[in-house]
Write an enzyme that holds these catalytic residues in place. Sequence first.
Site, PDB file in Angstrom:
ATOM      1  N   ASP A 479     -21.576   3.411  13.416  1.00 23.62           N
ATOM      2  CA  ASP A 479     -21.166   4.407  12.432  1.00 23.62           C
ATOM      3  C   ASP A 479     -19.797   4.062  11.850  1.00 23.62           C
ATOM      4  O   ASP A 479     -19.045   3.241  12.394  1.00 23.62           O
ATOM      5  CB  ASP A 479     -21.130   5.787  13.127  1.00 23.62           C
ATOM      6  CG  ASP A 479     -21.472   6.924  12.194  1.00 23.62           C
ATOM      7  OD1 ASP A 479     -21.338   6.746  10.972  1.00 23.62           O
ATOM      8  OD2 ASP A 479     -21.867   7.993  12.691  1.00 23.62           O
ATOM      9  N   ASP A 549     -26.981  11.501   5.809  1.00 23.07           N
ATOM     10  CA  ASP A 549     -26.862  12.555   6.813  1.00 23.07           C
ATOM     11  C   ASP A 549     -27.729  13.759   6.452  1.00 23.07           C
ATOM     12  O   ASP A 549     -27.865  14.685   7.246  1.00 23.07           O
ATOM     13  CB  ASP A 549     -25.399  13.020   6.934  1.00 23.07           C
ATOM     14  CG  ASP A 549     -24.661  12.238   8.012  1.00 23.07           C
ATOM     15  OD1 ASP A 549     -25.311  11.455   8.728  1.00 23.07           O
ATOM     16  OD2 ASP A 549     -23.433  12.406   8.130  1.00 23.07           O
TER      17      ASP A 549
END
Length: 746
Positions: A479, A549
């Site tokens: 990430d 997301d």
Amino acid sequence: MAIIVNSSETTFHLCNGEISYLFAVLPNRQLGQLYFGKRIREREDFSYLIETRARPMSSCVFDTDKRFSMEHLRQEYPVFGTSDYRMPAVEVVQENGSRISELCYDGYRIEAGKPKLPGLPATYTEDGAEAETLVIMLRDKVSGLLAELSYTIFSEGGILARSVRFVNEGKKDLKLTTAMSLCLDLPDSDYEWMQFSGAWARERYPKLRKLEQGIQSVGSLRGNSSHNHNPFVILKRPGADESRGEAIGFSLVYSGNFLAQAEVDTYDTTRMLLGIHPAAFEWKLEPGETFQAPEAVMVYTDQGLNHLSQTFHRLYQKRLARGYWRDRPRPILINNWEATYFDFTEERLVEIAKTAQESGVELFVLDDGWFGKRSSEHAGLGDWIANPERLKHGITGLADRIEALGMKFGLWFEPEMVNRDSDLYREHPDWILQTPERHACHGRFQYVLDFSRKEVVDRIYDMMAKILSGAKVSYIKWDMNRSITECYSAALPADRQGEVYHRYILGVYDLYERLTSQFPHVLFESCASGGGRFDPGMLYYAPQGWTSDDSDAVERIKIQYGTSYCYPISGMGSHVSVTPNHQVNRNTPLYTRANAAYFGTFGYELDLNALTEEEQAEVKEQIAFMKENRGLFQFGVFYRLQSPFTHNSSAWMVVSQDKKKAIVGWYRTLNGINLPYTRIRLQGLDPDMEYQIQGDPASHYGDELMNLGLITTDTSSGQAEGEEKMCQDFESRLYILSAAGEGAQR
Ligand code: GLA
């Protein structure tokens, strides 16, 4: 495929069955662009394409000639200031302060295949016969700058891969302030510009506008390619659509700051530039030093946008992505983030994993929160050691328990970041990017580690490698949750601070390279708050990326639709999550969430224990279905059929390479009542093949389905009688086609 150099070494013609790319040495020895488009036949002399005209107010190169001005010539790698007034591809500041250079032709070489770009991601060949590379040497004799332009033509596909390498062959320092990877001067401006823009949780929406005189551009100065704009644009002819017409796609294989720009001049020629964003970029070249600009890929088609996308998909799937997972169907995973956020214990994780395993899930991914003092966003990043309060047996113990259930284990990292509240920061406060004497801004309470420094990358590598060597980790979610600010490295001198953004990305690539070669069987998924670094550079190291997301099905259809213009389905991480959805608070049927997620790597972002028994049974069916069909979803030929950006209903499909199987995904946002008859014209089928559609007793030939269309008319709720299914908002359907006689798929 061929690279043809004419006998006087003044014209270069790169061609394969689909495209021709032509350029010439101009009378002043700089390079002129002649043509990029559909394949044309070779001729010895293309110089008639160099149009010189005397025009008032022109600045001219030759003392005795009023016709030759760089302002009016289409060029290959232009400089500013010697009669051309458009934005340049390259600018180099010399010791006397001058920014002018004249990059003149000084020879060429041809190489079989495609040489690697040191330290940078790039497309590749597996044997020399797949492509040929032309390298052109341009030299500026005053400054001593050598620019080597590389052009790779592949044997198949309308693809040209380009890059530039600079060498300071002079005796004095030089400073590159612009070093674009690609310039393409086109003879007219009758194009529409298509960019892929958005924001966090609504990435890569296609935006279309007519090219006009002046400059239009997208870019990023955030240090990552960004949610906001993608390093991919298309120029298409106004009439071109998904299935017909001319278009050129421009894609930068890079994950940092970029600029994609089209400048239309007063004569309606178009200059396309693509490369590292020149703002916030400078690169010092001491005598003997080199600089490698990233790769840019251009694809031409005269068969519409689906064909353009399919060319990118094939190239990026097969000759950009690498390694063990490149060609393998991806494991169906469950990720605990939306199920638990930071609130979990080892037992809770095992409970989630156990039910998932019983449903057929193959990989359990532990997301953020397992390391250091990470119980919120405020602490822990940088300390890649399991938190014993949460995981009493460490990562090794948890991974063993997951494996004992019969699943693989995956783990989240955010390698480039640090919280001030971490042991790493306390030990090395100067390891973050920050400008001396200035306030350092945070993003999500975290700071960016200075990956331009090798010792920083080494330290993170050591921590990650220790975990990976000591535990059965099969997958990593990498990430990156903030953009760069106050970009400055404590380790570099003042005159090299303009290099930090690029050196940072080189550090990221270096860490990826080390980890992927040290742990070749680990599947890497890139992520940057979802789709904040969803670019070809990442695909070279991580064959899949978390697309967004936003896990709501309706939103995801748009995001995946936009993403598909450049990126393959096998590269798009896509999960089923709970309702009400955590991003938009929307309730969509479980089958619609799966029908969207099948067109991707597929997985679950929830705790299956929280579902009803009926839902759990449905999930089992979904997983069994995906296992049977993931090869087709992920590696079939993908077609966009109807856009969710312009219609209440949308559709796309995948077709197997042999055309015997196809799956159509159809989605409708809002329900209606007493709706018109609807059909959707399919693509990519064999016109002569007879197809059976699951659940439909009749069979249909490919030509019917592609020309008359597949009937999608349904009965709205309130209208249904008898056995008919009641439709609802956020309706969706899969149509599963198999060649008659091949048997239905389920
Ligand atoms: C980012 C990612 C999410 C999740 C969180 C964890 O937002 O995109 O999927 O991993 O970080 O903090």
